[in-house]
Design an enzyme around this catalytic site. Structure first.
Site, PDB file in Angstrom:
ATOM      1  N   CYS A  26      54.488  39.004  44.068  1.00  0.00           N
ATOM      2  CA  CYS A  26      54.810  40.427  43.991  1.00  0.00           C
ATOM      3  C   CYS A  26      53.499  41.194  43.950  1.00  0.00           C
ATOM      4  O   CYS A  26      52.533  40.797  44.580  1.00  0.00           O
ATOM      5  CB  CYS A  26      55.711  40.718  42.793  1.00  0.00           C
ATOM      6  SG  CYS A  26      55.032  40.169  41.228  1.00  0.00           S
ATOM      7  N   HIS A 541      27.621  28.586  32.171  1.00  0.00           N
ATOM      8  CA  HIS A 541      28.265  28.101  33.397  1.00  0.00           C
ATOM      9  C   HIS A 541      27.166  27.576  34.317  1.00  0.00           C
ATOM     10  O   HIS A 541      26.365  28.343  34.842  1.00  0.00           O
ATOM     11  CB  HIS A 541      29.042  29.237  34.063  1.00  0.00           C
ATOM     12  CG  HIS A 541      30.024  28.784  35.101  1.00  0.00           C
ATOM     13  ND1 HIS A 541      29.650  28.438  36.365  1.00  0.00           N
ATOM     14  CD2 HIS A 541      31.375  28.612  35.044  1.00  0.00           C
ATOM     15  CE1 HIS A 541      30.718  28.080  37.066  1.00  0.00           C
ATOM     16  NE2 HIS A 541      31.782  28.173  36.277  1.00  0.00           N
TER      17      HIS A 541
END
Length: 619
Positions: A26, A541
């Protein structure tokens, strides 16, 4: 394939390709139908970069990722391909509760069809506006030509529905469309005196309808499975399509057409009884008040079949579309109230952005980005939307086109019903203003905590000679400093995950930038989390997209729960091999709970050593 790595992780975390029966989308969500939800790693999926939240309920397994969902979905479908699970016999199909199956079908069938419906509804609204202002006469060729778009979308609605639900119901989309086109043809649609095999057929209007074709396509899917079993394979290519059409058309005309019309009439009868007994105002009020909860549960599209049924039977919708518009504007108002109340610049940016998004009819960013976190906006919308819906219900506001949102307001003046437009505008204004005021008065829950912490900080400042407390982060590796906005990863460069910096390393050692507890070591070893005693949450990271290496070239020397000191070795990484594999070696450090602090300030360096301070968190 811009989102290939992202989609690969989603597929893995929902249980793999074999666990995916269907997937649609959607405005902001991927909606999965999974064979076995217990195989889905929901908590891990929530942690995946790019995933806002995961909602699992009776409707579908929903992964919320944002307004770029259509691009992600397009690539995801290509990666999944035409899996056997969506085409094979019903032995491979998951047996579900019938009510849940119907809910899934309606929700996922309506989602793709909303696009042409919105286009035609908005066009109808603007044509009404142009007619009222005299820019275009309702009898002019230009008006009639443009209005034919609206008329065609709703007249041929069964064709759109057939295409949307065919694959999910194991039917050929092209045969389903052929059947729908036959039903709306001039030789069958609203024609009296028809008969087949000597049996008289009732006169039925199939144009604008949706229930008869859904039932017919379901039967077509069952028949397709049956014929694949019993017709010899060398005859199936030629014989099956003929048998399917010759059987499905009479069955639809004799059984599913009348049943579908009766169901539609029954829905109308139920709401007519409700209207005559209590008044439709109570339904309008309740839907406008509680629509955000339905959206959060993934049930926002359920009102569409009901609204379509009303427009087909009565020429207008007396309940759902007006209530949806009032609720959307109340959501926008609630976020405006928080925007006016917030003191933090980042909060103001968040509330302002999602308020505008809701104003344009897309409320998911507000609901998932702010409502769930702060909770009080739900109350503001219940108050504002409820009062606005109450006024609309009492004034018998009618929605003449399948359209909702601010841009659809001109359509409320259709049929020269100007008082209807005025009442709708008043309802929307009431919902917006009351929700704004309510949200402002209810306040932001974190503000009380922030005030208390500010008082504590003021005491600390007075005791320590007006010096603010801070936490300094050193580098994680020797190398070249990279400002966050220059990092080649949008999730980090936009600051969505928090403020920070990057380092292009010159050696293979990764050090702790701060003292604290190791809060996470990712299984792929490419990311490590540290939480300080002051609550600062730091994510390290290592490399970009290196999650795909699955731990190759990484040697982590700490585990979750370890206490580490600033400058302590965390990991050894073979950056040369990572670069040979084609990956960016940049090590990224961000404070993931940046919004909890007064400021998080990077310190620029041309080159950094192990003791260089690169980031300051002002407590």
């Amino acid at each position: 394939m811009k989102y290939q790595a992202f989609n690969e992780e989603i597929i893995r975390l929902v249980g793999g390709k074999d666990n995916i029966q269907a997937v649609v989308h959607c405005m902001t969500r991927l909606r999965f139908t999974l064979k076995d939800r217990s195989k889905a790693q929901t908590e891990e999926l929530k942690k995946l970069d790019g995933v806002i939240d995961v909602v699992s309920n009776n409707v579908a397994y929903q992964v919320i990722i944002g307004t770029h969902v259509n691009e992600v979905h397009a690539e995801l479908v290509k990666m999944l391909g035409l899996t056997p699970n969506t085409e094979e016999d019903n032995e491979t199909t998951v047996k579900k509760n019938p009510l849940k199956a119907i809910m899934d079908l309606l929700s996922e069938t309506m989602t793709p069809v909303i696009e042409p419906i919105i286009a035609s509804g908005l066009l109808a609204g603007f044509l009404s506006l142009f007619s009222i202002t005299g820019l275009i006469s309702a009898g002019s060729p230009t008006y009639q030509l443009l209005d034919s778009i609206r008329a065609a979308v709703f007249f041929f609605l069964p064709i759109f529905i057939a295409m949307s639900c065919a694959k999910r119901l194991k039917a050929s989309p092209y045969l389903a469309v052929a059947l729908a086109a036959t039903l709306v043809s001039s030789t069958i649609n609203d024609v009296s005196g028809l008969s087949i095999f000597g049996i008289k057929l009732p006169q039925m209007v199939y144009a604008n309808s949706f229930i008869p074709i859904i039932l017919a396509v379901w039967f077509m899917g069952q028949l397709t499975v049956f014929l694949k079993k019993y017709v010899p394979k060398f005859l199936q290519y030629f014989l099956n399509p003929l048998l399917i059409m010759v059987i499905c058309l009479p069955v639809t005309l004799l059984i599913f057409g009348p049943i579908g019309i009766w169901i539609g009439d029954g829905i109308g009868w139920f709401f007519e009884i409700l209207h005559n007994t209590f008044g439709s105002w109570i339904v309008v009020m309740l839907y406008a008040a509680f629509q955000p909860f339905l959206i959060m549960l993934g049930a926002g599209n359920f009102m569409m079949p009901l609204a379509l049924n009303f427009v087909n039977k009565m020429g207008y919708d007396p309940i759902f579309l007006a209530a949806a518009t009032i609720s959307d504007l109340a959501v926008s108002g609630a976020m405006l109230g928080y925007f006016l109340r917030a003191k933090d610049a980042k909060q103001k940016q968040l509330f302002g952005t999602v308020s505008f998004s809701a104003l344009m009819g897309v409320t998911e960013p507000a609901i998932y980005g702010a409502f769930i976190k702060y909770r009080r906006p739900f109350i503001a919308v219940m108050i504002g939307g409820g009062i606005g819906g109450l006024f609309a219900g009492l004034m018998n506001v009618k929605t003449y086109s399948i359209v909702w949102g601010l841009m659809g307001l001109p359509s409320y003046a259709d049929n020269q019903d100007f008082s209807n437009l005025v009442f709708m505008i008043i309802s929307v204004v009431i919902g917006f203003i009351v929700a704004t005021v309510a949200a402002y008065i209810l306040g932001i829950p974190q503000e009380d905590q922030e005030v208390a912490s500010e008082e504590t900080r003021e005491e600390s400042v007075s005791v320590k000679s007006n010096v603010l407390k801070k936490v300094s982060l050193t580098t994680v590796a020797e190398g070249t400093f990279v400002p966050l906005e220059n990092i080649n990863d949008q999730a980090f460069s936009t600051g969505a995950l928090g403020n920070g910096f990057g380092i292009i390393p010159e050696n293979n050692q990764i050090f702790a930038p701060v003292s604290g507890e190791v809060s996470a070591v990712f299984p792929t070893k490419h990311a490590i989390g540290i939480r300080t005693n002051q609550g600062v949450e730091v994510l390290i990271h290592i490399g970009i997209d290196t999650v795909e290496l699955d731990g190759k070239y990484f040697e982590t020397v700490v585990v979750q729960g370890d206490q580490v000191k600033q400058g302590q070795l965390l990991s050894t990484v073979d950056f040369a091999s990572i670069q040979k594999e084609g990956y960016d070696p940049t090590v990224i450090v961000v404070v993931t709970n940046t919004m909890n602090y007064l400021d998080v300030i990077p310190t620029f360096h041309e080159a950094v050593t192990t003791d260089s301070e690169c980031l300051t968190v002002v407590l």
